[in-house]
Design an enzyme around this catalytic site. Structure first.
Site, PDB file in Angstrom:
ATOM      1  CE1 TYR A  36      -4.346  -1.029   0.021  1.00 47.25           C
ATOM      2  CE2 TYR A  36      -3.441  -3.087   1.113  1.00 47.25           C
ATOM      3  CZ  TYR A  36      -4.270  -2.438   0.658  1.00 47.25           C
ATOM      4  OH  TYR A  36      -5.600  -3.154   0.282  1.00 47.25           O
ATOM      5  CG  ASP A  67     -14.497 -10.704   6.355  1.00 45.69           C
ATOM      6  OD1 ASP A  67     -13.660 -11.009   7.479  1.00 45.69           O
ATOM      7  OD2 ASP A  67     -13.887 -10.078   5.343  1.00 45.69           O
ATOM      8  CE  LYS A  90      -6.676  -7.049   9.106  1.00 43.16           C
ATOM      9  NZ  LYS A  90      -7.632  -6.866   8.296  1.00 43.16           N
ATOM     10  CE1 TYR A 134      -9.132  -4.629   0.976  1.00 39.99           C
ATOM     11  CE2 TYR A 134      -8.897  -5.817   3.149  1.00 39.99           C
ATOM     12  CZ  TYR A 134      -8.400  -5.327   2.004  1.00 39.99           C
ATOM     13  OH  TYR A 134      -7.235  -5.992   1.711  1.00 39.99           O
TER      14      TYR A 134
END
Ligand SMILES: *Cc1c(COP(=O)(O)O)cnc(C)c1O
Length: 421
Positions: free
Chosen positions: A15, A234, A263, A142
């Site tokens: 990114y 999600d 995560k 996302y």
């Protein structure tokens, strides 16, 4: 050469526009909520190192369990073989998830957890010989950076160069009192063409910590279930205490068929992804017919070291002190949000659990590339706080071990930034 100079010669960062990027801070070690840079400077990791770290850096319990696992079994092929950490993690994780989850499928990260979920749902329909191929997702969603995950994510500057190759998705708006009936009619209209509905429950992370009510998601899930549409939660970002509960979906009445986790799963120590499902899903793959097999797997599926890290992280998550910390941070965020409510430079302040987001007034249309972003990023970095604003949206999402003093320092710095910027 310094580490930063060596980095510049050989590294392509994520990114990051690599032409004249902002400097990359060389970190030599980390402890609790602090990152220590090569020049001795200390930073508070207010974004949990891209939302993964929940118990603080270099946690001794996780370190010990990982080291022990490395000396016992570092990796083994997971087709045809199994091992204690993978089985134990599934045994402990499944009962924590809301609903009737019975099976764990391992992969490497959030994006792969989503890919697996999508493939399970699409093949569920080919296996039961009623081809359904449409997928419903939120316009601002996302779900990751691989092609399937990108396809079900909202079209944005992240996906622009690839849009032509992404598969079509039925995008719907985030639900609210005004549009919920319309969204339900849309689902009713598409009804038995739809394979699944994928969503980030109550908080959409990467699109700017957007939040919506559980009651509306409940209605959407109920509507999907009426038509046999499979539902995928999600919880890659929201899982493991982030939103105040162990899982965001605990706030729902209706239960999704699939969960995606990553995560916080290993406490932010190792890459690991998990896709869980219920028996309805799993049974659709049981057959004499080999073609009904889920032909998916990764070299490092269920890596024992990553599973050991996840088990150690679960130990800490389930300690009463961790829930108290989550509650303490949530209440502290609420009080601060109330204090800055109505500030003329802030368009919107929202909070759920340990996540606090503030949308800055920019005068123009807001977007990820807004110039304010770098200004805010550098302002906090100079003051020893790692923030990573999503455009004009500043947010805090700290490890649960952050002290009241460090939280207060972050709040005070935000107040000062509101004066200075
Ligand atoms: C970060 C994220 C992903 C992707 O996870 P990676 O590990 O970065 O591939 C997927 N879904 C959500 C909700 C996320 O926040």
């Amino acid at each position: 050469m310094s580490l930063a100079e060596r980095d510049e010669k050989v590294i392509w960062h994520p990114y990051t526009q690599m032409k004249d990027p902002l400097p990359h801070v060389p970190v030599v070690r980390a402890q609790g909520v602090y990152l220590f840079a090569e020049d001795g400077k200390k930073y508070i990791d207010a974004v949990s190192s891209w939302w993964v770290n929940i118990h603080g850096h270099a946690h001794p319990h996780i370190a010990e369990k990982v080291a022990e696992q490395l000396r016992t079994l570092e990796h083994v092929i997971f087709a045809g073989f199994t091992h204690e950490p993978a089985v134990q993690l599934a045994e402990r994780l499944l009962p924590l998830l809301p609903g009737d989850q019975t099976k764990v499928f391992y992969s490497d990260n959030g994006s792969t957890a989503v890919e697996v979920a999508l493939k399970m749902c699409l093949q569920y329909w080919t296996n039961t010989s009623k081809a359904r191929t449409k997928i419903i997702a939120f316009k601002e969603a996302y779900h990751g950076d691989t092609f399937g995950a990108m396809s079900v994510s909202g079209r944005s500057i992240f996906t622009d160069p690839f849009n032509a190759l992404l598969f079509d998705v039925e995008f719907i708006d985030l639900p609210n009192a005004g549009n919920i009936e319309q969204l339900k009619s849309r689902i009713n209209y598409l009804s038995n063409e739809v394979a699944c509905f994928i969503f980030e429950p109550m908080v959409l992370g990467a699109s700017g910590m957007l939040m919506y009510d559980a009651a509306y998601l409940d209605q959407l899930i109920e509507c999907c279930q009426k038509h046999g549409i499979l539902t995928i939660a999600d919880e890659v970002m929201t899982g493991f205490g982030r939103t105040g509960k162990y899982f965001s979906c605990e706030a729902l009445q209706n239960r999704p068929d699939i969960f995606c986790l990553s995560k916080g799963l290993t406490g932010g120590t190792m890459p690991l992804g998990v896709t869980t499902c219920n028996n309805k899903m799993f049974n659709a793959f049981l057959s004499e017919d080999k073609l009904k097999t889920l032909y998916h797997g990764h070299s490092f599926t269920a890596n024992p070291v990553a599973c050991a890290a996840a088990l150690a992280s679960l130990d800490i998550l389930l300690e009463p002190d961790t829930l108290l910390n989550i509650k303490r941070i949530s209440e502290s965020h609420q009080a601060f949000a109330a204090k800055i409510g109505g500030h003329p430079k802030l368009k919107n302040i929202r909070q759920r659990g340990t996540i606090l987001a503030m949308e800055w007034e920019t005068g123009t249309d807001t977007c990820y590339l807004n110039g304010l972003r770098n200004q805010l990023y550098l302002y906090f970095l100079e003051r020893g706080i790692v923030m990573r604003p999503l455009g004009n949206i500043l947010y805090i999402l700290p490890p649960y071990v952050i002290s009241n003093e460090d939280l207060e320092y972050i709040y005070q710095t935000i107040l000062q930034a509101l004066k200075d910027i």
